[in-house]
Design an enzyme around this catalytic site. Structure first.
Site, PDB file in Angstrom:
ATOM      1  N   HIS A 160      31.555 -37.822  53.750  1.00 18.24           N
ATOM      2  CA  HIS A 160      32.246 -38.250  52.531  1.00 18.24           C
ATOM      3  C   HIS A 160      31.546 -37.726  51.287  1.00 18.24           C
ATOM      4  CE1 HIS A 160      29.242 -41.432  51.578  1.00 18.24           C
ATOM      5  NE2 HIS A 160      29.209 -41.677  52.882  1.00 18.24           N
ATOM      6  N   CYS A 176      25.575 -42.032  57.162  1.00 18.40           N
ATOM      7  CA  CYS A 176      26.701 -41.130  56.979  1.00 18.40           C
ATOM      8  C   CYS A 176      26.239 -39.806  56.360  1.00 18.40           C
ATOM      9  CB  CYS A 176      27.764 -41.788  56.111  1.00 18.40           C
ATOM     10  SG  CYS A 176      28.521 -43.230  56.912  1.00 18.40           S
TER      11      CYS A 176
END
Length: 225
Positions: A160, A176
């Site tokens: 992301h 992440c």
């Protein structure tokens, strides 16, 4: 001092995967109207991304099919595999050592300017956090979210954007893979649901420049898209 400078250059070239590389210029060609509006009024300061972590086109010798993603958490790079032995290399921020996930997954969901719902583990480690954060440049998920699935199950790991671009090139996130919002938009426009994502295990000795395919890659996943 001169020898140290030469050594630094050699190491940088070795990590780049090629002795001749070109920067793929960041453009707004793939931005939609909402992207242009939100990116024109950012609530955070734009960071000067170090040269090695800017978007490059590099030589690539592994055997994953064009259209695959390979993530090198050791050196903080994400590779989008191109035809003819090349890849686009993006700089990333990765999870702290205890938070790193590795393995083979696929992009199972994609969202533009996604909302953020902190997981229970994030609440425990980082809280107190809001239960829900709407999408936008203030959101830690940034401009794009690509959600990694394994066997039709959400791994809870994502690729992301970020509202903290100053951390690109570091191990700082909650597991992440963070990219600058500009790079997240660029990658998002290249991938699709089902894109194979190979996350190399840290300190495993595996490398984006080995002439191999990730162990466990099945025949269907190895076919070009």
């Amino acid at each position: 001092m001169a020898m140290r400078a030469i050594a630094f250059v050699i190491i940088g070239l070795a990590l780049s995967g090629c002795m001749q590389e070109t920067i793929e210029p960041a453009t707004q060609a793939g931005w939609n109207a909402r992207d242009k509006q939100l990116m024109s009024n950012l609530p955070y300061e734009q960071a000067a991304i170090p040269q090695p972590y800017r978007r490059h086109i590099v030589d690539y010798t592994r055997k994953e099919a064009p259209g695959s993603i390979v993530i090198d958490t050791d050196h903080k790079f994400l590779y989008y595999v191109l035809p003819k032995g090349e890849a686009i290399r993006y700089g990333i921020a990765v999870g702290e050592e205890a938070q790193v996930w590795s393995g083979i997954a696929k992009v199972g969901r994609m969202e533009e300017w996604p909302a953020w719902v902190p997981t229970p583990s994030e609440q425990a480690r980082l809280g107190p956090l809001p239960a829900f954060v709407t999408g936008g440049p203030h959101n830690p998920m940034g401009a794009r979210g690509m959600y990694l699935y394994s066997g039709n199950k959400d791994t809870l790991y994502r690729i992301h954007g970020t509202n903290q671009p100053e951390y690109i090139g570091q191990a700082i996130s909650s597991g992440c893979i963070r990219m600058t919002n500009e790079d997240a938009i660029d990658l998002y426009n290249r991938v699709k649901i089902g894109t194979v994502v190979v996350v190399l295990a840290p300190k495993s000795g595996d490398s984006p420049f080995n002439g191999i395919m990730a162990s466990g890659m099945d025949a269907a996943a190895a076919k070009p898209y």
